[in-house]
Design an enzyme around this catalytic site. Sequence first.
Site, PDB file in Angstrom:
ATOM      1  N   ASP A  84       3.980  -3.433  -1.036  1.00  0.00           N
ATOM      2  CA  ASP A  84       3.557  -3.456   0.368  1.00  0.00           C
ATOM      3  C   ASP A  84       3.456  -2.034   0.923  1.00  0.00           C
ATOM      4  OD1 ASP A  84       2.833  -4.400   2.858  1.00  0.00           O
ATOM      5  OD2 ASP A  84       4.740  -5.403   3.285  1.00  0.00           O
ATOM      6  N   GLY A  85       2.733  -1.888   2.002  1.00  0.00           N
ATOM      7  CA  GLY A  85       2.604  -0.609   2.700  1.00  0.00           C
ATOM      8  C   GLY A  85       3.783  -0.398   3.643  1.00  0.00           C
ATOM      9  N   GLY A  98       5.900  -3.440  10.100  1.00  0.00           N
ATOM     10  CA  GLY A  98       5.633  -4.424  11.140  1.00  0.00           C
ATOM     11  C   GLY A  98       4.515  -4.016  12.068  1.00  0.00           C
ATOM     12  N   GLY A  99       3.847  -2.904  11.739  1.00  0.00           N
ATOM     13  CA  GLY A  99       2.687  -2.496  12.543  1.00  0.00           C
ATOM     14  C   GLY A  99       1.642  -3.605  12.589  1.00  0.00           C
ATOM     15  N   GLU A 106       7.598 -10.314   5.465  1.00  0.00           N
ATOM     16  CA  GLU A 106       7.682  -9.166   4.539  1.00  0.00           C
ATOM     17  C   GLU A 106       9.128  -8.956   4.099  1.00  0.00           C
ATOM     18  OE1 GLU A 106       3.849  -6.574   6.150  1.00  0.00           O
ATOM     19  OE2 GLU A 106       5.832  -6.104   6.918  1.00  0.00           O
ATOM     20  N   LYS A 124       2.366   8.811   6.073  1.00  0.00           N
ATOM     21  CA  LYS A 124       3.462   7.888   6.424  1.00  0.00           C
ATOM     22  C   LYS A 124       4.842   8.465   6.092  1.00  0.00           C
ATOM     23  CE  LYS A 124       0.417   4.593   7.411  1.00  0.00           C
ATOM     24  NZ  LYS A 124       0.390   3.267   6.869  1.00  0.00           N
TER      25      LYS A 124
HETATM   26  C1  5RP Z   1       2.433  -5.039   8.388  1.00  0.00           C
HETATM   27  C2  5RP Z   1       3.062  -3.829   7.782  1.00  0.00           C
HETATM   28  C3  5RP Z   1       2.174  -2.888   7.068  1.00  0.00           C
HETATM   29  O1  5RP Z   1       2.648  -2.730   5.767  1.00  0.00           O
HETATM   30  C4  5RP Z   1       2.186  -1.567   7.763  1.00  0.00           C
HETATM   31  O2  5RP Z   1       1.820  -1.765   9.118  1.00  0.00           O
HETATM   32  C5  5RP Z   1       1.209  -0.571   7.116  1.00  0.00           C
HETATM   33  O3  5RP Z   1      -0.091  -1.031   7.296  1.00  0.00           O
HETATM   34  P1  5RP Z   1      -1.353  -0.221   6.781  1.00  0.00           P
HETATM   35  O4  5RP Z   1      -1.305  -0.267   5.285  1.00  0.00           O
HETATM   36  O5  5RP Z   1      -2.516  -0.962   7.364  1.00  0.00           O
HETATM   37  O6  5RP Z   1      -1.236   1.191   7.311  1.00  0.00           O
HETATM   38  O7  5RP Z   1       4.239  -3.606   7.871  1.00  0.00           O
HETATM   39  O8  5RP Z   1       3.341  -5.799   9.125  1.00  0.00           O
END
Ligand code: 5RP
Length: 237
Positions: A84-85, A98-99, A106, A124
């Site tokens: 995950d990101g 959580g963005g 998650e 990041k």
């Molecule tokens: C979603 C998340 C995403 O992993 C986080 O916001 C990063 O998103 P992106 O890869 O679009 O920058 O936590 O709830």
Amino acid sequence: MNQDQLKQMVGEAAKDEVLKLPAGQILGIGTGSTANCFIDALAPHKDHFVGTVSSSNATTERLLKHGFKVLDPNLVQSLPAYVDGADEIDPAGNMIKGGGGALTREKIIASMAKQFICICDSSKQVAVLGNFALPVEIIPLAKGVVTKELERLGGKVTLRLAKSTRADLNQTPSEPFVTDNGGWILDIAGLSITDPVKLESQINQIAGVITVGLFAKEKADVLLVSNATGVSRLTFS
Ligand code: 5RP
């Protein structure tokens, strides 16, 4: 190189990383634009895994479109990895997530996995978490009481609003953003999170909080991070 290209590059690297896992297992998959790049890169190799566990309705939809099998987490015994990101990651592998509003699922899927593989571009990476407003998913009726408790932490608390789906209407959104679980999100801006483990547990104990988007207990084990020169692989103990 723009940010989309950096996300694609790290998505490709994550595909190579998970294909090193023995075939025939189940993979946990996150949410967001970087996770989407990973899903797209993995799609031609989907048969390496017997199935996936998804962290959001949006991810489930994308996985199904590509022909991945998406399984009910309750029927899954173990996951070798969750990919995950993150919105921010510190030098110890603690993250703000959580963005995209999927923090609760998650965190659940991350807790099932042997390793959390975080994928992001170098924007990041931060020395101290908190520049990105910390998301907290709450039970809607607890908004007032949870806001008061969170304000005591010193940040500015804002209810996340839904984005307008009407591109022709240049209106300010006024409806709360609703998560896949029917929760609302409070974003706390202006924190400097020097003890993520303590803050995660403190916020978790507030009645009405479903999940805080601090991933310190479920921090990253591996970080694949892209910049203009390529992708680096870091591990955290
Ligand atoms: C979603 C998340 C995403 O992993 C986080 O916001 C990063 O998103 P992106 O890869 O679009 O920058 O936590 O709830």
